[in-house]
Motif scaffolding. Structure first.
Motif, PDB file in Angstrom:
ATOM      1  N   THR A  65       0.815  -1.210   0.000  1.00 13.39           N
ATOM      2  CA  THR A  65       0.000   0.000   0.000  1.00 13.39           C
ATOM      3  C   THR A  65       0.850   1.262   0.000  1.00 13.39           C
ATOM      4  N   ASN A  68       3.801   2.836  -4.045  1.00 17.70           N
ATOM      5  CA  ASN A  68       3.750   3.913  -5.038  1.00 17.70           C
ATOM      6  C   ASN A  68       4.220   5.228  -4.457  1.00 17.70           C
ATOM      7  N   THR A 182     -15.612  -6.889   2.960  1.00 22.57           N
ATOM      8  CA  THR A 182     -15.640  -5.649   2.185  1.00 22.57           C
ATOM      9  C   THR A 182     -14.880  -4.527   2.873  1.00 22.57           C
ATOM     10  N   ASN A 183     -14.231  -4.830   3.999  1.00 23.62           N
ATOM     11  CA  ASN A 183     -13.580  -3.759   4.741  1.00 23.62           C
ATOM     12  C   ASN A 183     -12.490  -3.054   3.925  1.00 23.62           C
ATOM     13  N   GLN A 185     -12.192  -3.053   0.730  1.00 25.26           N
ATOM     14  CA  GLN A 185     -12.834  -2.587  -0.501  1.00 25.26           C
ATOM     15  C   GLN A 185     -12.312  -3.167  -1.809  1.00 25.26           C
ATOM     16  N   ASN A 382     -10.795   3.440  -8.136  1.00 24.39           N
ATOM     17  CA  ASN A 382     -11.231   3.653  -6.751  1.00 24.39           C
ATOM     18  C   ASN A 382     -12.750   3.630  -6.660  1.00 24.39           C
ATOM     19  N   TRP A 385     -14.194   0.194  -6.758  1.00 23.60           N
ATOM     20  CA  TRP A 385     -14.110  -0.463  -5.440  1.00 23.60           C
ATOM     21  C   TRP A 385     -15.359  -0.139  -4.645  1.00 23.60           C
ATOM     22  N   VAL A 389     -18.484  -2.693  -3.506  1.00 25.04           N
ATOM     23  CA  VAL A 389     -18.841  -2.889  -2.095  1.00 25.04           C
ATOM     24  C   VAL A 389     -20.312  -2.546  -1.892  1.00 25.04           C
ATOM     25  N   LYS A 393     -23.298  -4.929  -0.455  1.00 24.18           N
ATOM     26  CA  LYS A 393     -24.050  -4.561   0.751  1.00 24.18           C
ATOM     27  C   LYS A 393     -25.495  -4.223   0.434  1.00 24.18           C
TER      28      LYS A 393
ATOM     29  N   LYS B 126      -8.890  -2.736  16.224  1.00 23.75           N
ATOM     30  CA  LYS B 126      -9.434  -3.447  15.068  1.00 23.75           C
ATOM     31  C   LYS B 126      -9.638  -4.924  15.423  1.00 23.75           C
ATOM     32  N   TYR B 236      -5.785   6.136   9.016  1.00 25.57           N
ATOM     33  CA  TYR B 236      -4.933   5.435   8.055  1.00 25.57           C
ATOM     34  C   TYR B 236      -4.583   4.039   8.565  1.00 25.57           C
ATOM     35  N   THR B 238      -6.261   2.116  10.628  1.00 25.73           N
ATOM     36  CA  THR B 238      -7.352   1.158  10.712  1.00 25.73           C
ATOM     37  C   THR B 238      -8.082   0.977   9.388  1.00 25.73           C
ATOM     38  N   GLN B 239      -8.319   2.066   8.647  1.00 25.50           N
ATOM     39  CA  GLN B 239      -9.158   1.958   7.458  1.00 25.50           C
ATOM     40  C   GLN B 239      -8.380   2.093   6.151  1.00 25.50           C
ATOM     41  N   LEU B 242      -8.032   4.922   1.761  1.00 27.11           N
ATOM     42  CA  LEU B 242      -9.307   5.173   1.095  1.00 27.11           C
ATOM     43  C   LEU B 242     -10.407   5.473   2.116  1.00 27.11           C
ATOM     44  N   ALA B 243     -10.073   5.344   3.397  1.00 23.27           N
ATOM     45  CA  ALA B 243     -10.950   5.742   4.494  1.00 23.27           C
ATOM     46  C   ALA B 243     -12.370   5.218   4.311  1.00 23.27           C
ATOM     47  N   GLY B 244     -12.494   3.921   4.163  1.00 26.11           N
ATOM     48  CA  GLY B 244     -13.791   3.315   3.948  1.00 26.11           C
ATOM     49  C   GLY B 244     -14.578   3.176   5.222  1.00 26.11           C
ATOM     50  N   PRO B 245     -15.752   2.622   5.193  1.00 29.40           N
ATOM     51  CA  PRO B 245     -16.525   2.253   4.012  1.00 29.40           C
ATOM     52  C   PRO B 245     -17.118   3.476   3.293  1.00 29.40           C
ATOM     53  N   TYR B 247     -15.881   6.167   1.992  1.00 30.05           N
ATOM     54  CA  TYR B 247     -15.373   7.475   2.419  1.00 30.05           C
ATOM     55  C   TYR B 247     -16.033   7.999   3.688  1.00 30.05           C
ATOM     56  N   TYR B 257      -3.499  13.033   1.985  1.00 25.82           N
ATOM     57  CA  TYR B 257      -2.516  11.979   1.722  1.00 25.82           C
ATOM     58  C   TYR B 257      -2.792  11.302   0.384  1.00 25.82           C
ATOM     59  N   ARG B 258      -4.070  10.957   0.176  1.00 23.68           N
ATOM     60  CA  ARG B 258      -4.438  10.260  -1.059  1.00 23.68           C
ATOM     61  C   ARG B 258      -4.132  11.124  -2.272  1.00 23.68           C
ATOM     62  N   PHE B 263      -2.937   6.884  -4.909  1.00 29.62           N
ATOM     63  CA  PHE B 263      -3.423   5.673  -4.267  1.00 29.62           C
ATOM     64  C   PHE B 263      -3.782   4.664  -5.344  1.00 29.62           C
TER      65      PHE B 263
END
Lengths: 415, 304
Positions: A65, A68, A182-183, A185, A382, A385, A389, A393, B126, B236, B238-239, B242-245, B247, B257-258, B263
């Motif tokens: 991750t 890049n 799906t956490n 993504q 993105n 993704w 998801v 859901k 988590k 960052y 934990t998620q 892309l800071a899901g679910p 956004y 950051y992204r 990303f």
């Protein structure tokens, strides 16, 4: 204190002398494949070093991750390694355009690769190649053979059979039918949408039509995979919304699940972890006898840092990477990463063989969002993704989701 | 010894700090602000003025993300103000009771999470909240409340609040310590005078102690504000970036950051990233100014 100083100075001098004596060239490889560190150190690098005395190779991977971001900063700062593991398409193209990757067209061994294999690391017009294709990954489903036997089901070939199998496993109750979360993504898009999708949009035919603007993401063949994904949620484990990718890997290899939507890169890890027999089946088709399409995605290449101080040694290594010798070592050392060179490679691993055999039965394509389409803002990959998801859901209907994707794409992409 | 013209020692003593601070703080800050005014067009860095900001606020693609992140940031801050600081004050009030046993033990235990790394906190929580391996579902199950459990970090509606509460858990020690110190500095005499006048127990806290610690609470609020609007690490860790679910936990830090570093297939854009960073800087600056000029100057100070 004096004594300590003397010792330090002495050992410093010795170290210096030691390094001066060995006139070896050391080339370093930047990579995101930290999972493969041992394989590079134990198999690939020794094989190269024994053939090429005087060149030392160091494999220095970082986390996938962060790769890049870290690589870009290192290249800007001039502290990157001599060889750069290339992500497919735009990430590497941008590096080439910025002058960070060297043009490799004059390298003879590039002729060992087909045009499709090279396409991921070429300029849009195909005039320059800047990375040696190393490997592709194939999508499909890995299943727990013991569980299938216990429940009395067979690997499905059609979609109807696929859901019948899931239903049976669910009814029986001792296994989680579909192991995916799906956490994080990306699994939903990569192992979901782009795994089953090619059967709907007919592989390359649909992908290229999308690129040319002849098809839209709102067309039936691009919407239908979301409708199918929407049916997956019911078969996934409790709390799959917060299930991460490593969670899924662990659950499957611990034998708690039956079917794992997979990429072939899982093979070596799964072989090590799982103590049950595994099989694989390709993405199910609509009706028996339909042509099948698989995602055979060009995933890894190797390029040369244009600012490398050891260009000659790096080139030597690259030519070796392009050779059949490397393809054979790499393909067998890392089952699940299939060499792209035109020369056929004999694989030993049963599961990897199963995956690679589909190349003969089905049409190959690459992930739909990777070439050109994820160049603008909003980023289609993105967004895919998120859409995948949401489909699983049930947070949006397939039509709504595709409409939003197409609108995003329309805002910047003019075919 | 001459007295005049020998002030050079001031410069000498200041120099190391000034140089280091300039190199690692002031220069990068202004360079980021400068970078926000450029863009890369055909491999050339071109001065574009406020164009990046126009894109950021004018184009729906960007502005939606920005306002979403800013809104999430505000919610993150609100949770801290409503939960972390009152709990911190309450804990400090309890700890400052002279008759409390094991006060030192409690104080350390509550403060310890503050010194843990974000990565450890994020990872531990988590795992605790994991629907698969976590202890949260089994603990709830043990008291028969399993139905209350949800995969909180994976649900859009709960994820941000959950993370904010994790952050509260980690940092509640800071307001507690600051308030605790402020409470200890209140002279016994004042409280005794109050007692003579019949003000004891809780009313002593509300009527005497609280007004005296108000300046500390102000400081804590502004520290919380700055820390929250600069937050990034926990989300960052934990998620992911892309800071899901979907956004739902995206805050300005992760958006920046992204954008800055890129990303997955999205390529990094240092110029837009700097524009977001500049916007963050402006928001924090405005917040701090409102506090300094609007609130702090009006706080009454008591000479103790």
């Amino acid at each position: 204190m004096n004594k300590a100083f003397c010792t330090a100075a002495l050992s410093g001098a010795l170290l210096f002398a030691g390094s001066a004596m060995a006139a070896d060239v050391t080339i370093t490889i930047e990579s995101w494949r930290n999972d493969d560190l041992a394989l590079w150190q134990d198999k690939i690098i020794p094989a190269f070093e024994s053939e090429n005395p005087g060149i030392k190779v160091e494999f220095t991977p970082s986390a996938p991750t962060e790769y890049n971001a870290a690589l870009n900063s290192k290249l800007e700062a001039g502290s990157a390694g001599d060889l750069i593991t290339c992500r497919p398409f735009d990430a590497s193209l941008a590096l080439f355009d910025a002058g960070h990757l060297a043009d490799l067209d004059d390298m003879e061994s590039m002729s060992n690769f087909s045009d499709v294999a090279k396409s991921a690391w070429q300029t849009d017009d195909g005039s320059a190649s800047f990375c040696v294709p190393m490997a592709s990954v194939i999508h499909g489903f890995i299943y727990n053979k013991d569980a299938f036997k216990e429940i009395g089901v067979e690997a499905p070939t059609t979609e109807e059979e696929f859901f019948a199998v899931l239903e049976k496993i669910k009814a029986e109750g001792s296994y989680i039918p579909l192991v995916m979360g799906t956490n994080d993504q990306w699994e939903a898009a990569t192992m979901g949408y782009n795994n089953i999708g090619p059967n709907y949009w007919k592989g390359e035919e649909g992908r290229l039509a999308l690129l040319k603007g002849e098809q839209k993401l709102t067309d039936e063949q691009w919407v239908a995979p979301y409708a199918t994904l929407a049916k997956w949620g019911a078969y996934m484990g409790d709390g799959y919304e917060a299930q991460t990718y490593p969670d899924s890997q662990n659950m499957f290899t611990l034998g708690r699940g039956a079917i794992y939507p997979a990429g072939s890169w899982e093979i070596s890890g799964f072989n090590e972890q799982a103590d049950f027999e595994m099989g694989a089946f390709k993405p199910p088709v609509k009706a028996n006898g339909d042509t099948c399409y698989i995602s055979d995605h060009t995933d890894i290449g190797l390029g040369m840092n244009a600012a490398s101080k050891n260009a000659d040694a790096a080139k030597k290594f690259l030519s070796w990477v392009a050779s059949p010798t490397f393809a054979s070592i790499f393909g067998n050392a890392l089952p699940g990463f299939f060499p792209l060179s035109s020369a056929p490679v004999e694989l030993d691993d049963a599961l990897a063989k199963e995956f690679v055999s589909w190349r003969g039965e089905c049409e190959s394509t690459i992930r739909s969002t990777y070439q050109i389409l994820s160049r603008g803002t909003p980023n289609l990959e993105n967004d895919t993704w998120g859409a995948s998801v949401a489909a699983i859901k049930g947070a949006g209907t397939p039509e709504e989701l595709s409409k939003k994707l197409q609108e995003g794409l329309d805002s910047w992409y003019k075919p | 010894m001459q007295r005049t013209g020998s002030r050079w020692h001031i410069a000498v003593f200041l120099a190391p700090a000034v140089l280091v601070y300039t190199a690692v703080m002031i220069f990068p800050l202004f360079n980021t602000l400068r970078l926000a005014l450029y863009s890369r067009i055909d491999q050339e860095r071109v001065f574009v003025g406020l164009e990046n900001f126009k894109t950021l606020f004018g184009e729906a693609v960007w502005s939606e993300q920005f306002w979403n992140a800013l809104g999430n940031n505000f919610w993150f801050f609100v949770i801290h103000m409503l939960v972390q600081n009152p709990i911190g004050i309450a804990l400090a009030a309890i700890l400052s009771q002279p008759r409390l046993r094991f006060a030192a033990l409690y104080r350390s235990a509550i403060f310890i999470p503050t010194i843990l790394s974000f990565v450890i906190v994020g990872f531990a929580w988590k795992l605790i909240l994991s629907p698969i391996w976590g202890i949260a579902p089994s603990m709830l199950d043990a008291v028969g409340l399993k139905s209350l459990f949800a995969p909180w970090l994976g649900k859009e509606a709960y994820a941000l609040t959950t993370l904010a509460l994790v952050s509260v858990w980690q940092f509640v020690g800071i307001p507690m310590m600051l308030i605790y110190a402020a409470l200890l500095s209140i002279p016994e005499e004042i409280l005794e005078v109050g007692e003579v006048d019949g003000i004891t127990g809780w009313s002593a806290f509300w009527k005497i102690k609280l007004p005296l610690i108000l300046p500390s609470i102000g400081i804590i609020s502004i520290l919380t504000f700055v820390a929250n609007f600069n937050a990034f690490d926990l989300i960052y860790a934990t998620q992911g970036a892309l800071a899901g679910p979907n956004y739902s936990t995206d805050i300005l830090g992760t958006l920046m950051y992204r954008t800055f570093f890129g990303f997955q297939l999205q390529l990094g854009d240092p110029h837009m990233g700097s524009a977001i960073a500049s916007a963050m800087f402006a928001i924090i600056l405005i917040g701090v100014c409102i506090y300094l000029f609007g609130i702090q100057t009006r706080l009454r100070r008591y000479q103790l």
